[in-house]
Design a protein around this motif. Sequence first.
Motif, PDB file in Angstrom:
ATOM      1  N   GLU A   1       7.987  -8.693   8.304  1.00  0.00           N
ATOM      2  CA  GLU A   1       8.641  -8.627   6.735  1.00  0.00           C
ATOM      3  C   GLU A   1       8.464  -7.956   6.096  1.00  0.00           C
ATOM      4  O   GLU A   1       8.644  -8.421   4.182  1.00  0.00           O
ATOM      5  CB  GLU A   1       9.846  -8.993   7.160  1.00  0.00           C
ATOM      6  CG  GLU A   1      10.367  -9.708   7.659  1.00  0.00           C
ATOM      7  CD  GLU A   1      11.417  -9.216   8.789  1.00  0.00           C
ATOM      8  OE1 GLU A   1      12.238  -9.214   7.559  1.00  0.00           O
ATOM      9  OE2 GLU A   1      11.109  -8.549   9.699  1.00  0.00           O
ATOM     10  N   LEU A   2       6.990  -7.904   5.497  1.00  0.00           N
ATOM     11  CA  LEU A   2       6.182  -8.148   4.072  1.00  0.00           C
ATOM     12  C   LEU A   2       5.826  -7.038   3.709  1.00  0.00           C
ATOM     13  O   LEU A   2       5.288  -5.770   5.101  1.00  0.00           O
ATOM     14  CB  LEU A   2       4.960  -8.676   4.226  1.00  0.00           C
ATOM     15  CG  LEU A   2       5.218 -10.361   4.271  1.00  0.00           C
ATOM     16  CD1 LEU A   2       4.099 -11.628   4.650  1.00  0.00           C
ATOM     17  CD2 LEU A   2       6.146 -10.955   3.559  1.00  0.00           C
ATOM     18  N   SER A   3       5.411  -6.658   2.343  1.00  0.00           N
ATOM     19  CA  SER A   3       4.996  -4.892   1.844  1.00  0.00           C
ATOM     20  C   SER A   3       3.118  -5.888   2.003  1.00  0.00           C
ATOM     21  O   SER A   3       3.381  -6.719   2.394  1.00  0.00           O
ATOM     22  CB  SER A   3       5.060  -4.508   0.871  1.00  0.00           C
ATOM     23  OG  SER A   3       4.431  -5.704   0.264  1.00  0.00           O
ATOM     24  N   ILE A   4       2.573  -4.395   2.021  1.00  0.00           N
ATOM     25  CA  ILE A   4       1.261  -4.609   2.029  1.00  0.00           C
ATOM     26  C   ILE A   4       0.500  -5.144   0.615  1.00  0.00           C
ATOM     27  O   ILE A   4      -0.322  -6.682   0.781  1.00  0.00           O
ATOM     28  CB  ILE A   4       0.098  -3.070   1.669  1.00  0.00           C
ATOM     29  CG1 ILE A   4       0.330  -2.890   3.307  1.00  0.00           C
ATOM     30  CG2 ILE A   4      -1.337  -3.632   1.430  1.00  0.00           C
ATOM     31  CD1 ILE A   4      -0.281  -1.273   3.580  1.00  0.00           C
ATOM     32  N   GLU A   5       1.276  -5.547   0.013  1.00  0.00           N
ATOM     33  CA  GLU A   5       0.787  -5.785  -1.343  1.00  0.00           C
ATOM     34  C   GLU A   5       0.985  -7.594  -1.401  1.00  0.00           C
ATOM     35  O   GLU A   5       0.985  -8.707  -1.543  1.00  0.00           O
ATOM     36  CB  GLU A   5       1.474  -5.508  -2.863  1.00  0.00           C
ATOM     37  CG  GLU A   5       1.716  -4.762  -3.397  1.00  0.00           C
ATOM     38  CD  GLU A   5       2.054  -3.196  -2.495  1.00  0.00           C
ATOM     39  OE1 GLU A   5       2.870  -3.309  -1.381  1.00  0.00           O
ATOM     40  OE2 GLU A   5       1.270  -2.032  -2.957  1.00  0.00           O
ATOM     41  N   GLN A   6       2.106  -8.147  -0.714  1.00  0.00           N
ATOM     42  CA  GLN A   6       2.865  -9.401  -0.796  1.00  0.00           C
ATOM     43  C   GLN A   6       1.736 -10.458   0.688  1.00  0.00           C
ATOM     44  O   GLN A   6       1.305 -11.219   0.695  1.00  0.00           O
ATOM     45  CB  GLN A   6       4.292  -9.148   0.267  1.00  0.00           C
ATOM     46  CG  GLN A   6       5.475  -8.703  -0.948  1.00  0.00           C
ATOM     47  CD  GLN A   6       6.539  -8.322  -0.019  1.00  0.00           C
ATOM     48  OE1 GLN A   6       6.822  -8.483   0.407  1.00  0.00           O
ATOM     49  NE2 GLN A   6       7.765  -8.951  -0.896  1.00  0.00           N
ATOM     50  N   ALA A   7       1.645  -9.010   1.252  1.00  0.00           N
ATOM     51  CA  ALA A   7       0.777  -9.751   2.604  1.00  0.00           C
ATOM     52  C   ALA A   7      -0.537 -10.530   1.652  1.00  0.00           C
ATOM     53  O   ALA A   7      -1.124 -11.500   2.244  1.00  0.00           O
ATOM     54  CB  ALA A   7      -0.032  -9.131   3.705  1.00  0.00           C
ATOM     55  N   LEU A   8      -1.357  -9.508   1.069  1.00  0.00           N
ATOM     56  CA  LEU A   8      -2.524  -9.399   0.534  1.00  0.00           C
ATOM     57  C   LEU A   8      -2.341 -10.582  -0.484  1.00  0.00           C
ATOM     58  O   LEU A   8      -3.388 -11.228  -0.794  1.00  0.00           O
ATOM     59  CB  LEU A   8      -2.988  -8.333  -0.587  1.00  0.00           C
ATOM     60  CG  LEU A   8      -3.878  -7.678  -0.671  1.00  0.00           C
ATOM     61  CD1 LEU A   8      -5.007  -7.474   0.220  1.00  0.00           C
ATOM     62  CD2 LEU A   8      -4.164  -6.658  -1.303  1.00  0.00           C
ATOM     63  N   GLN A   9      -1.491 -11.141  -1.338  1.00  0.00           N
ATOM     64  CA  GLN A   9      -0.982 -12.303  -2.051  1.00  0.00           C
ATOM     65  C   GLN A   9      -1.310 -13.186  -1.341  1.00  0.00           C
ATOM     66  O   GLN A   9      -2.191 -14.028  -1.893  1.00  0.00           O
ATOM     67  CB  GLN A   9       0.196 -11.580  -2.885  1.00  0.00           C
ATOM     68  CG  GLN A   9       0.426 -12.259  -3.929  1.00  0.00           C
ATOM     69  CD  GLN A   9      -0.572 -12.257  -4.992  1.00  0.00           C
ATOM     70  OE1 GLN A   9      -1.138 -11.363  -5.626  1.00  0.00           O
ATOM     71  NE2 GLN A   9      -1.371 -13.272  -5.020  1.00  0.00           N
ATOM     72  N   LEU A  10      -0.433 -13.632  -0.239  1.00  0.00           N
ATOM     73  CA  LEU A  10      -0.418 -14.261   0.417  1.00  0.00           C
ATOM     74  C   LEU A  10      -1.698 -14.561   1.014  1.00  0.00           C
ATOM     75  O   LEU A  10      -2.647 -16.096   1.024  1.00  0.00           O
ATOM     76  CB  LEU A  10       0.108 -14.554   1.889  1.00  0.00           C
ATOM     77  CG  LEU A  10       1.418 -14.850   1.474  1.00  0.00           C
ATOM     78  CD1 LEU A  10       2.667 -14.512   3.081  1.00  0.00           C
ATOM     79  CD2 LEU A  10       2.290 -16.240   1.372  1.00  0.00           C
ATOM     80  N   ALA A  11      -2.814 -13.619   1.333  1.00  0.00           N
ATOM     81  CA  ALA A  11      -4.319 -13.848   1.997  1.00  0.00           C
ATOM     82  C   ALA A  11      -4.686 -15.074   0.460  1.00  0.00           C
ATOM     83  O   ALA A  11      -5.990 -15.731   0.829  1.00  0.00           O
ATOM     84  CB  ALA A  11      -5.085 -12.533   2.399  1.00  0.00           C
ATOM     85  N   LEU A  12      -5.461 -13.913  -0.127  1.00  0.00           N
ATOM     86  CA  LEU A  12      -5.686 -14.175  -1.221  1.00  0.00           C
ATOM     87  C   LEU A  12      -5.826 -15.569  -2.201  1.00  0.00           C
ATOM     88  O   LEU A  12      -6.161 -16.573  -2.902  1.00  0.00           O
ATOM     89  CB  LEU A  12      -5.276 -13.254  -2.710  1.00  0.00           C
ATOM     90  CG  LEU A  12      -6.001 -11.878  -3.079  1.00  0.00           C
ATOM     91  CD1 LEU A  12      -5.589 -10.580  -3.588  1.00  0.00           C
ATOM     92  CD2 LEU A  12      -7.721 -12.249  -2.784  1.00  0.00           C
ATOM     93  N   THR A  13      -4.431 -15.993  -2.470  1.00  0.00           N
ATOM     94  CA  THR A  13      -3.592 -17.350  -2.517  1.00  0.00           C
ATOM     95  C   THR A  13      -4.665 -18.172  -1.163  1.00  0.00           C
ATOM     96  O   THR A  13      -5.285 -19.365  -2.264  1.00  0.00           O
ATOM     97  CB  THR A  13      -2.371 -17.736  -2.129  1.00  0.00           C
ATOM     98  OG1 THR A  13      -1.562 -17.119  -2.680  1.00  0.00           O
ATOM     99  CG2 THR A  13      -1.824 -18.677  -2.860  1.00  0.00           C
ATOM    100  N   GLU A  14      -4.603 -18.346   0.000  1.00  0.00           N
ATOM    101  CA  GLU A  14      -5.221 -19.719   0.618  1.00  0.00           C
ATOM    102  C   GLU A  14      -6.972 -19.336   0.803  1.00  0.00           C
ATOM    103  O   GLU A  14      -7.475 -20.121   0.249  1.00  0.00           O
ATOM    104  CB  GLU A  14      -5.232 -18.613   2.097  1.00  0.00           C
ATOM    105  CG  GLU A  14      -3.219 -18.504   3.386  1.00  0.00           C
ATOM    106  CD  GLU A  14      -3.017 -19.950   2.960  1.00  0.00           C
ATOM    107  OE1 GLU A  14      -4.142 -21.237   3.111  1.00  0.00           O
ATOM    108  OE2 GLU A  14      -1.703 -20.695   2.267  1.00  0.00           O
TER     109      GLU A  14
END
Length: 202
Positions: free
Chosen positions: A184-197
């Motif tokens: 349910e995520l856009s590429i940008e949202q998924a990327l943001q989550l990964a970068l935060t981790e």
Amino acid sequence: TDIFTIAIDGPAAAGKGTISKAIAARFGFAHLDTGLLYRAVGARVLAGVDPVEAAQTLQAHDLERGDLRSAEVAQAASKVAVIGEVRAALVDFQRAFARRAGGAVLDGRDIGTVICPNAEVKLYVTASAEVRAKRRFLELTGKGEVTSLAVVLADVAARDERDMNRAEAPLKPAADAVVIDTSELSIEQALQLALTEVSALK
Ligand code: C5P
């Protein structure tokens, strides 16, 4: 020299390639798409080479063949990937890459579980089979491959089945992996989550 390894695993077309490249660029790490190793072995097998021989004598130029991204090679890759001796032949290269100075991102199926069990960051990027098939369909047709969504979904499901149920290094999240479901995520949202981790640990 700082050794820092990021392991990114998950099924086909979940977004791990995009996320891996972006993380590598952001932190200045080297990136290895380990699926390419299996694809290169698969392509050699389609050309008539024995699978174990193909893995044991894999050369850098085999990774530069133009046809490695095709659906046919993807299936061949997942078939050779069940063979223990094929996997064993590719371990040292992957581990050496993971330990290179300056940091490394490796993406695949067994990086957090088998190749780099001590990776500093482990992500498991997934999405529903339907969402992944749709993404792969758009990617393949965008490159001019003629196919249908149903065929791509069947392909993705067959590879999931083989990758998750093989005896050696089956696809599954490492016990300590952070799971990111990108359905349910856009590429940008998924990327943001990964970068935060990654930022939390780097
Ligand atoms: O990631 P990609 O779709 O390019 O991988 C192709 C195939 O290679 C996968 O379906 C899987 O069977 C195999 N593979 C693997 N272990 C890895 C990376 C890929 O078994 N670390």
